[in-house]
Design an enzyme around this catalytic site. Structure first.
Site, PDB file in Angstrom:
ATOM      1  N   GLU A 199     -96.086  35.506  28.121  1.00 52.88           N
ATOM      2  CA  GLU A 199     -96.352  36.586  27.166  1.00 52.88           C
ATOM      3  C   GLU A 199     -97.033  36.053  25.915  1.00 52.88           C
ATOM      4  O   GLU A 199     -97.965  36.649  25.390  1.00 52.88           O
ATOM      5  CB  GLU A 199     -95.039  37.288  26.799  1.00 52.88           C
ATOM      6  CG  GLU A 199     -95.232  38.636  26.093  1.00 52.88           C
ATOM      7  CD  GLU A 199     -95.321  38.528  24.560  1.00 52.88           C
ATOM      8  OE1 GLU A 199     -95.583  39.557  23.918  1.00 52.88           O
ATOM      9  OE2 GLU A 199     -95.136  37.420  24.017  1.00 52.88           O
ATOM     10  N   GLU A 200     -96.558  34.915  25.416  1.00 48.65           N
ATOM     11  CA  GLU A 200     -97.035  34.392  24.139  1.00 48.65           C
ATOM     12  C   GLU A 200     -98.415  33.731  24.231  1.00 48.65           C
ATOM     13  O   GLU A 200     -99.057  33.506  23.209  1.00 48.65           O
ATOM     14  CB  GLU A 200     -96.036  33.365  23.581  1.00 48.65           C
ATOM     15  CG  GLU A 200     -94.663  33.928  23.248  1.00 48.65           C
ATOM     16  CD  GLU A 200     -94.655  34.795  22.004  1.00 48.65           C
ATOM     17  OE1 GLU A 200     -95.742  35.069  21.453  1.00 48.65           O
ATOM     18  OE2 GLU A 200     -93.553  35.191  21.579  1.00 48.65           O
ATOM     19  N   ASP A 224     -88.339  43.928  23.543  1.00 48.97           N
ATOM     20  CA  ASP A 224     -88.862  42.847  22.712  1.00 48.97           C
ATOM     21  C   ASP A 224     -88.335  43.012  21.294  1.00 48.97           C
ATOM     22  O   ASP A 224     -87.689  44.009  20.970  1.00 48.97           O
ATOM     23  CB  ASP A 224     -90.392  42.846  22.727  1.00 48.97           C
ATOM     24  CG  ASP A 224     -90.987  41.446  22.603  1.00 48.97           C
ATOM     25  OD1 ASP A 224     -90.371  40.608  21.900  1.00 48.97           O
ATOM     26  OD2 ASP A 224     -92.063  41.199  23.172  1.00 48.97           O
TER      27      ASP A 224
END
Length: 256
Positions: A199-200, A224
């Site tokens: 994701e990052e 999140d």
């Protein structure tokens, strides 16, 4: 390089699922079939990401000092003097438990020019010091090795805590708790709980994207973190800490 975190997620989800799989991207998907009186094959997907922001070794310099770049978005201002661990994934593979502790340094203020002393130190001027001789560093560390912050989980007062990677492992924990609560519930919908990867990295949330293709859910809920109320911020931009979850509809969602 989320293999170590994925192993923990898999162990935590397994007691509460009918099936747990790790897909080819590395995401951990737990499945619990709907068995309620109105079970009709509808599917809901819960997703929270496993990965964390980190650093990447780009060069080993004379003296054994490591230059690095970002994986994900850091505020450069917080990096100086941080304790870190370097993971030798190049030599030992992505799931290695081995690591080497170090600290991020830069030219000390005693040797800075007046102009330098009034500026944020650029990423290119920071380095990681492992406390090793250059020969030992070159024998153990490779360009491309990943680096994470060395920041232990700390309990604070009033049921609060501090630590690294709460974005988004705090929500992976919430997802595990959700599956635990569903263990004794006869729900009608099939439930997929996926601890996603990448994701990052900024490449389109690849783990979540592929998890959706695998499950093909009717509804997806991303879990999140967001910004809590804090000094010097507008009330409209933050949310009360400890007052329950924040629910949002993002611009990438279908209005229906």
């Amino acid at each position: 390089y989320e293999a170590r975190a994925a192993r923990v997620a898999q162990a935590e989800l397994k007691p509460f699922a009918d099936q747990v799989k790790t897909d080819k991207m590395g995401s951990v998907a737990a499945f619990k079939k709907g068995t309620g009186p109105k079970a009709f094959g509808k599917k809901i997907l819960l997703a929270a990401h496993l990965d964390e922001i980190g650093l990447l070794v780009t060069r080993i310099e004379e003296g054994g000092f490591l230059r690095f770049t970002e994986i994900g978005g850091f505020d450069i201002r917080v990096l100086l003097s941080q304790e870190v661990v370097v993971h030798p994934v190049g030599r030992l593979g992505p799931g290695t438990e081995k690591f080497y502790p170090g600290i991020i340094g830069a030219k000390p203020p005693h040797f800075q020019t007046p102009e330098e002393s009034h500026q944020v130190i650029a990423l290119a001027d920071l380095y990681i010091d492992l406390g090793m001789e250059e020969k030992e560093v070159r024998a153990k560390i490779s360009v491309g090795d990943v680096v994470t912050m060395r920041m232990p989980f700390t309990n604070l007062k009033n049921d609060r805590a501090a630590g690294k990677a709460m974005d988004d492992r705090a929500c992976v924990a919430i997802m595990v708790k959700t599956m635990e609560l569903l263990k004794n519930v006869r729900h009608s919908w099939d439930v997929y709980a996926v601890a996603t990867v990448q994701e990052e990295a900024g490449w389109g949330c690849l783990g979540a994207l592929t998890a959706c293709y695998n499950a093909n859910p009717d509804i997806g809920i991303t879990i999140d973190v967001t910004h809590a109320d804090m000094p010097l911020t507008a009330e409209s931009d933050t949310f009360a800490l400890g007052k329950g979850p924040t629910i949002a509809l993002g611009p990438n969602l279908h209005p229906a």
